[in-house]
Design a protein around this motif. Structure first.
Motif, PDB file in Angstrom:
ATOM      1  N   GLN A 230      24.220  35.027 -26.922  1.00  0.00           N
ATOM      2  CA  GLN A 230      23.898  34.735 -25.619  1.00  0.00           C
ATOM      3  C   GLN A 230      24.562  35.865 -24.869  1.00  0.00           C
ATOM      4  O   GLN A 230      23.954  36.618 -24.056  1.00  0.00           O
ATOM      5  N   LEU A 231      25.749  36.312 -25.303  1.00  0.00           N
ATOM      6  CA  LEU A 231      26.484  37.302 -24.524  1.00  0.00           C
ATOM      7  C   LEU A 231      25.903  38.793 -24.757  1.00  0.00           C
ATOM      8  O   LEU A 231      25.612  39.303 -23.710  1.00  0.00           O
ATOM      9  N   VAL A 232      25.377  39.009 -26.065  1.00  0.00           N
ATOM     10  CA  VAL A 232      24.669  40.183 -26.443  1.00  0.00           C
ATOM     11  C   VAL A 232      23.390  40.373 -25.565  1.00  0.00           C
ATOM     12  O   VAL A 232      22.988  41.196 -25.114  1.00  0.00           O
ATOM     13  N   ALA A 233      22.601  39.219 -25.696  1.00  0.00           N
ATOM     14  CA  ALA A 233      21.306  38.931 -25.090  1.00  0.00           C
ATOM     15  C   ALA A 233      21.662  39.370 -23.554  1.00  0.00           C
ATOM     16  O   ALA A 233      20.710  40.126 -22.736  1.00  0.00           O
ATOM     17  N   TYR A 234      22.487  38.806 -22.826  1.00  0.00           N
ATOM     18  CA  TYR A 234      22.862  39.090 -21.396  1.00  0.00           C
ATOM     19  C   TYR A 234      22.928  40.589 -21.005  1.00  0.00           C
ATOM     20  O   TYR A 234      22.536  41.293 -20.330  1.00  0.00           O
ATOM     21  N   ALA A 235      23.742  41.014 -22.068  1.00  0.00           N
ATOM     22  CA  ALA A 235      24.149  42.538 -21.782  1.00  0.00           C
ATOM     23  C   ALA A 235      23.090  43.424 -22.072  1.00  0.00           C
ATOM     24  O   ALA A 235      22.935  44.358 -21.213  1.00  0.00           O
ATOM     25  N   ILE A 236      22.373  43.009 -22.933  1.00  0.00           N
ATOM     26  CA  ILE A 236      21.083  43.789 -23.254  1.00  0.00           C
ATOM     27  C   ILE A 236      20.056  43.791 -21.981  1.00  0.00           C
ATOM     28  O   ILE A 236      19.523  44.766 -21.259  1.00  0.00           O
ATOM     29  N   GLU A 237      19.864  42.545 -21.422  1.00  0.00           N
ATOM     30  CA  GLU A 237      18.739  42.191 -20.179  1.00  0.00           C
ATOM     31  C   GLU A 237      19.418  43.058 -19.082  1.00  0.00           C
ATOM     32  O   GLU A 237      18.633  43.795 -18.329  1.00  0.00           O
ATOM     33  N   ASP A 238      20.901  42.901 -18.856  1.00  0.00           N
ATOM     34  CA  ASP A 238      21.648  43.964 -17.923  1.00  0.00           C
ATOM     35  C   ASP A 238      21.109  45.280 -17.864  1.00  0.00           C
ATOM     36  O   ASP A 238      20.889  45.865 -16.899  1.00  0.00           O
ATOM     37  N   ILE A 239      21.209  45.883 -19.111  1.00  0.00           N
ATOM     38  CA  ILE A 239      21.013  47.244 -19.031  1.00  0.00           C
ATOM     39  C   ILE A 239      19.455  47.318 -18.935  1.00  0.00           C
ATOM     40  O   ILE A 239      19.064  48.176 -18.140  1.00  0.00           O
ATOM     41  N   LEU A 240      18.529  46.527 -19.592  1.00  0.00           N
ATOM     42  CA  LEU A 240      17.102  47.109 -19.414  1.00  0.00           C
ATOM     43  C   LEU A 240      16.452  46.706 -18.176  1.00  0.00           C
ATOM     44  O   LEU A 240      15.591  47.386 -17.833  1.00  0.00           O
ATOM     45  N   GLN A 241      17.195  45.890 -17.393  1.00  0.00           N
ATOM     46  CA  GLN A 241      16.653  45.754 -15.852  1.00  0.00           C
ATOM     47  C   GLN A 241      16.689  46.936 -15.170  1.00  0.00           C
ATOM     48  O   GLN A 241      16.114  47.070 -14.057  1.00  0.00           O
ATOM     49  N   GLN A 242      17.870  47.670 -15.549  1.00  0.00           N
ATOM     50  CA  GLN A 242      17.958  49.136 -14.631  1.00  0.00           C
ATOM     51  C   GLN A 242      17.802  50.143 -15.596  1.00  0.00           C
ATOM     52  O   GLN A 242      17.232  51.037 -14.907  1.00  0.00           O
ATOM     53  N   HIS A 243      17.474  50.201 -16.856  1.00  0.00           N
ATOM     54  CA  HIS A 243      16.910  51.232 -17.394  1.00  0.00           C
ATOM     55  C   HIS A 243      16.083  50.503 -18.683  1.00  0.00           C
ATOM     56  O   HIS A 243      16.216  50.408 -19.649  1.00  0.00           O
ATOM     57  N   ARG A 244      14.709  50.616 -17.966  1.00  0.00           N
ATOM     58  CA  ARG A 244      13.732  50.219 -18.936  1.00  0.00           C
ATOM     59  C   ARG A 244      13.626  50.900 -20.157  1.00  0.00           C
ATOM     60  O   ARG A 244      13.319  49.940 -21.245  1.00  0.00           O
ATOM     61  N   ASP A 245      13.695  52.026 -20.440  1.00  0.00           N
ATOM     62  CA  ASP A 245      13.721  52.716 -21.865  1.00  0.00           C
ATOM     63  C   ASP A 245      14.740  53.022 -22.282  1.00  0.00           C
ATOM     64  O   ASP A 245      15.067  53.784 -23.376  1.00  0.00           O
ATOM     65  N   ALA A 246      15.934  52.290 -21.941  1.00  0.00           N
ATOM     66  CA  ALA A 246      17.178  52.576 -22.669  1.00  0.00           C
ATOM     67  C   ALA A 246      17.221  52.414 -24.087  1.00  0.00           C
ATOM     68  O   ALA A 246      16.711  51.417 -24.807  1.00  0.00           O
ATOM     69  N   LYS A 247      17.911  53.051 -24.674  1.00  0.00           N
ATOM     70  CA  LYS A 247      18.239  53.105 -26.153  1.00  0.00           C
ATOM     71  C   LYS A 247      19.563  52.430 -26.188  1.00  0.00           C
ATOM     72  O   LYS A 247      20.696  52.743 -25.753  1.00  0.00           O
ATOM     73  N   ILE A 248      19.705  51.383 -27.041  1.00  0.00           N
ATOM     74  CA  ILE A 248      20.893  50.499 -27.006  1.00  0.00           C
ATOM     75  C   ILE A 248      21.370  50.327 -28.473  1.00  0.00           C
ATOM     76  O   ILE A 248      20.435  50.127 -29.467  1.00  0.00           O
ATOM     77  N   PHE A 249      22.568  50.881 -28.899  1.00  0.00           N
ATOM     78  CA  PHE A 249      23.146  50.729 -30.080  1.00  0.00           C
ATOM     79  C   PHE A 249      24.333  50.016 -30.146  1.00  0.00           C
ATOM     80  O   PHE A 249      24.979  49.903 -29.122  1.00  0.00           O
ATOM     81  N   CYS A 250      24.836  49.751 -31.353  1.00  0.00           N
ATOM     82  CA  CYS A 250      26.160  49.408 -31.725  1.00  0.00           C
ATOM     83  C   CYS A 250      26.731  50.023 -32.906  1.00  0.00           C
ATOM     84  O   CYS A 250      25.986  50.378 -33.896  1.00  0.00           O
ATOM     85  N   LEU A 251      27.932  49.690 -33.200  1.00  0.00           N
ATOM     86  CA  LEU A 251      28.498  50.177 -34.599  1.00  0.00           C
ATOM     87  C   LEU A 251      29.315  49.140 -34.916  1.00  0.00           C
ATOM     88  O   LEU A 251      30.237  48.368 -34.033  1.00  0.00           O
ATOM     89  N   THR A 252      29.135  48.499 -35.925  1.00  0.00           N
ATOM     90  CA  THR A 252      29.605  47.072 -36.191  1.00  0.00           C
ATOM     91  C   THR A 252      29.758  47.210 -37.716  1.00  0.00           C
ATOM     92  O   THR A 252      29.633  47.687 -38.683  1.00  0.00           O
ATOM     93  N   TYR A 253      30.959  46.008 -38.003  1.00  0.00           N
ATOM     94  CA  TYR A 253      31.360  45.467 -39.146  1.00  0.00           C
ATOM     95  C   TYR A 253      30.451  44.465 -39.689  1.00  0.00           C
ATOM     96  O   TYR A 253      30.831  43.822 -40.783  1.00  0.00           O
TER      97      TYR A 253
END
Ligand SMILES: CC(C)(COP(=O)(O)OP(=O)(O)OC[C@H]1O[C@@H](n2cnc3c(N)ncnc32)[C@H](O)[C@@H]1OP(=O)(O)O)[C@@H](O)C(=O)NCCC(=O)NCCS
Length: 158
Positions: free
Chosen positions: A87-110
């Motif tokens: 839910q946290l990740v979904a919220y953060a993504i929605e937050d970004i996409l609301q302002q930047h429709r074509d955003a490229k969103i990445f992460c670096l993870t283990y």
């Protein structure tokens, strides 16, 4: 059932956020953040709250108008596997996409299997711009990095 609220952080949350990140920073899973940094950029942090306590956090970092990183994701271990991370990740993504429709969103993870379930796909690290590696100099694993680079591919909107 316990009520969990996902909401934007405020600068007063910095101390609690720091405490939440701390065990994972010590394990080398997350990069350290300072209290001042969290206070100044609290707007880019999202928190999960249960019984008035912050039990989960994620943040996003803007590299430029179109490139965003999801980072500093942590859920208190007593609350794992309750869908809070998702839910946290979904919220953060929605937050970004609301302002930047074509955003490229990445992460670096283990933890690529968690992020795959959150809509990300593994990519070659080299496909991400060089400047995202600026944080690596502070990482204890910089010489033997086994993180997976992933980009968000599950678009709910067209
Ligand atoms: C990763 C983390 C945030 C997951 O939080 P969580 O609230 O327990 O995760 P969720 O309950 O939302 O899980 C979502 C899905 O991912 C899966 N998942 C959760 N943790 C997982 C893990 N460590 N490995 C693999 N899959 C995992 C869940 O089974 C669930 O799958 P489902 O949708 O099929 O049921 C949490 O384990 C954590 O704080 N880990 C330490 C810090 C960390 O690793 N941060 C990310 C590094 S970039």
């Amino acid at each position: 059932m316990m009520k969990i609220t996902i909401q934007k952080a405020i600068s007063d949350d910095a101390e609690d956020i720091l405490a939440l990140l701390s065990p994972y920073v010590k394990k080398g899973i997350l990069l350290p953040r300072s209290k001042e940094e969290i206070e100044k950029t609290s707007n880019s942090f999202t928190v999960a709250v249960a019984q008035k306590k912050i039990i989960g956090v994620v943040s996003h970092y803007k590299y430029n108008n179109n490139l965003f990183e999801i980072r500093s994701l942590a859920v208190n271990s007593r609350y794992h596997h309750k869908d809070i991370g998702k839910q946290l990740v979904a919220y953060a993504i929605e937050d970004i996409l609301q302002q930047h429709r074509d955003a490229k969103i990445f992460c670096l993870t283990y933890n690529p299997s968690f992020f795959k379930k959150a809509g990300f796909m593994a990519v070659a690290k080299e496909t991400l711009p060089d400047k995202i590696w600026k944080d690596c100099q502070y990482c204890q694993h910089r010489d033997n990095c086994t993180e997976t680079a992933m980009v968000y591919v599950l678009r709910s909107r067209s």
